[in-house]
Design a protein around this motif. Structure first.
Motif, mmCIF file in Angstrom:
data_model
loop_
_atom_site.group_PDB
_atom_site.id
_atom_site.type_symbol
_atom_site.label_atom_id
_atom_site.label_comp_id
_atom_site.label_asym_id
_atom_site.label_seq_id
_atom_site.Cartn_x
_atom_site.Cartn_y
_atom_site.Cartn_z
ATOM 1 N N THR A 11 0.829 -1.206 0.000
ATOM 2 C CA THR A 11 0.000 0.000 0.000
ATOM 3 C C THR A 11 0.862 1.255 0.000
ATOM 4 O O THR A 11 1.958 1.272 0.549
ATOM 5 C CB THR A 11 -0.948 0.015 1.213
ATOM 6 N N ASP A 12 0.325 2.290 -0.628
ATOM 7 C CA ASP A 12 0.953 3.612 -0.572
ATOM 8 C C ASP A 12 0.177 4.520 0.379
ATOM 9 O O ASP A 12 0.451 5.699 0.479
ATOM 10 C CB ASP A 12 1.038 4.233 -1.961
ATOM 11 N N LEU A 13 -0.813 3.951 1.061
ATOM 12 C CA LEU A 13 -1.663 4.661 2.021
ATOM 13 C C LEU A 13 -2.513 5.751 1.370
ATOM 14 O O LEU A 13 -2.941 6.684 2.034
ATOM 15 C CB LEU A 13 -0.841 5.222 3.178
ATOM 16 N N SER A 14 -2.771 5.604 0.092
ATOM 17 C CA SER A 14 -3.649 6.559 -0.582
ATOM 18 C C SER A 14 -5.091 6.098 -0.419
ATOM 19 O O SER A 14 -5.372 4.975 0.001
ATOM 20 C CB SER A 14 -3.302 6.639 -2.072
ATOM 21 N N MET A 15 -6.017 6.961 -0.764
ATOM 22 C CA MET A 15 -7.437 6.621 -0.682
ATOM 23 C C MET A 15 -7.778 5.468 -1.628
ATOM 24 O O MET A 15 -8.692 4.709 -1.365
ATOM 25 C CB MET A 15 -8.294 7.851 -0.993
ATOM 26 N N SER A 17 -6.101 2.860 -2.056
ATOM 27 C CA SER A 17 -5.733 1.588 -1.429
ATOM 28 C C SER A 17 -6.732 1.131 -0.365
ATOM 29 O O SER A 17 -6.688 -0.024 0.065
ATOM 30 C CB SER A 17 -4.332 1.684 -0.823
ATOM 31 N N VAL A 18 -7.615 1.997 0.074
ATOM 32 C CA VAL A 18 -8.549 1.663 1.159
ATOM 33 C C VAL A 18 -9.414 0.447 0.820
ATOM 34 O O VAL A 18 -9.530 -0.473 1.647
ATOM 35 C CB VAL A 18 -9.412 2.882 1.551
ATOM 36 N N PRO A 19 -10.034 0.374 -0.370
ATOM 37 C CA PRO A 19 -10.840 -0.820 -0.663
ATOM 38 C C PRO A 19 -10.014 -2.120 -0.645
ATOM 39 O O PRO A 19 -10.500 -3.154 -0.178
ATOM 40 C CB PRO A 19 -11.404 -0.549 -2.063
ATOM 41 N N ALA A 20 -8.775 -2.068 -1.129
ATOM 42 C CA ALA A 20 -7.929 -3.269 -1.129
ATOM 43 C C ALA A 20 -7.596 -3.705 0.293
ATOM 44 O O ALA A 20 -7.633 -4.897 0.614
ATOM 45 C CB ALA A 20 -6.647 -3.007 -1.920
ATOM 46 N N ILE A 21 -7.288 -2.744 1.146
ATOM 47 C CA ILE A 21 -6.993 -3.062 2.545
ATOM 48 C C ILE A 21 -8.243 -3.615 3.226
ATOM 49 O O ILE A 21 -8.182 -4.605 3.949
ATOM 50 C CB ILE A 21 -6.453 -1.829 3.292
ATOM 51 N N GLY A 22 -9.374 -2.973 2.989
ATOM 52 C CA GLY A 22 -10.631 -3.441 3.558
ATOM 53 C C GLY A 22 -10.966 -4.860 3.119
ATOM 54 O O GLY A 22 -11.391 -5.696 3.929
ATOM 55 N N TYR A 23 -10.764 -5.149 1.839
ATOM 56 C CA TYR A 23 -11.035 -6.498 1.327
ATOM 57 C C TYR A 23 -10.099 -7.505 1.980
ATOM 58 O O TYR A 23 -10.521 -8.593 2.392
ATOM 59 C CB TYR A 23 -10.883 -6.533 -0.196
ATOM 60 N N LYS A 91 -9.671 4.110 8.653
ATOM 61 C CA LYS A 91 -10.366 3.631 7.453
ATOM 62 C C LYS A 91 -11.037 2.269 7.579
ATOM 63 O O LYS A 91 -11.900 1.943 6.773
ATOM 64 C CB LYS A 91 -9.379 3.570 6.266
ATOM 65 N N ILE A 92 -10.627 1.465 8.570
ATOM 66 C CA ILE A 92 -11.182 0.113 8.700
ATOM 67 C C ILE A 92 -12.043 0.042 9.954
ATOM 68 O O ILE A 92 -11.660 0.531 11.010
ATOM 69 C CB ILE A 92 -10.052 -0.947 8.775
ATOM 70 N N GLY A 93 -13.194 -0.589 9.848
ATOM 71 C CA GLY A 93 -14.139 -0.681 10.958
ATOM 72 C C GLY A 93 -13.534 -1.294 12.215
ATOM 73 O O GLY A 93 -12.715 -2.206 12.155
#
Length: 108
Positions: A11-15, A17-23, A91-93
Motif C-alpha cells: 500500500t501507498d496509504l492513498s485513498m 488503497s482503502v478498498p484493497a486493505i478493507g477487502y 479507514k477500517i471498521g
C-alpha cells in the motif's frame, strides 16, 4: 479448501488503497489470517534524511569535512508504522480491527 495464514497488502496509504486493505482485512477475518501491510519508502524519502554523503556511499561527500552520523532509519520506520496504524484505524471498521491481526511493515 485453501488455508490462508497471512495476506500481504502492498500500500501507498492513498485513498485508492482503502478498498484493497478493507477487502484483505475481511478476507483475513473469514480465514483467521493475519494482514501484513507493506509500505515501501521511495529512495527520495530517504534522501531527505541523508545529507552530506556522496551518492550511494556512506562516506562524506567532501574530503576533509566532518563525518556526519547516519540517519536513524529505525526511527523513520517506526514513525511510518505509526502512520500506517493510524490510517488503518481511521479507514477500517473497529469490529474488523478487533478480530484481525494487522502488522505494518516498512521497507526501503
Amino acid at each position: 479448501m485453501i488455508t490462508i495464514k497471512s495476506i500481504l497488502v502492498p500500500t501507498d496509504l492513498s485513498m485508492v488503497s482503502v478498498p484493497a486493505i478493507g477487502y484483505a482485512v475481511s478476507l483475513a477475518h473469514h480465514h483467521g489470517a493475519e494482514v501484513i501491510l507493506l509500505n515501501v519508502l521511495p529512495i527520495e524519502a530517504m534522501k531527505k534524511h541523508i545529507t552530506g554523503y556522496a551518492e550511494g556511499f556512506a562516506i562524506p561527500a567532501q574530503a576533509g569535512g566532518s563525518v556526519q552520523s547516519q540517519p536513524d532509519v529505525g526511527k523513520l520506520y517506526a514513525q511510518k508504522k505509526q502512520v500506517m496504524l493510524a490510517f488503518v484505524q481511521e479507514k477500517i471498521g473497529a469490529e474488523l480491527r478487533k478480530t484481525v491481526k494487522i502488522t505494518p511493515v516498512v521497507r526501503l
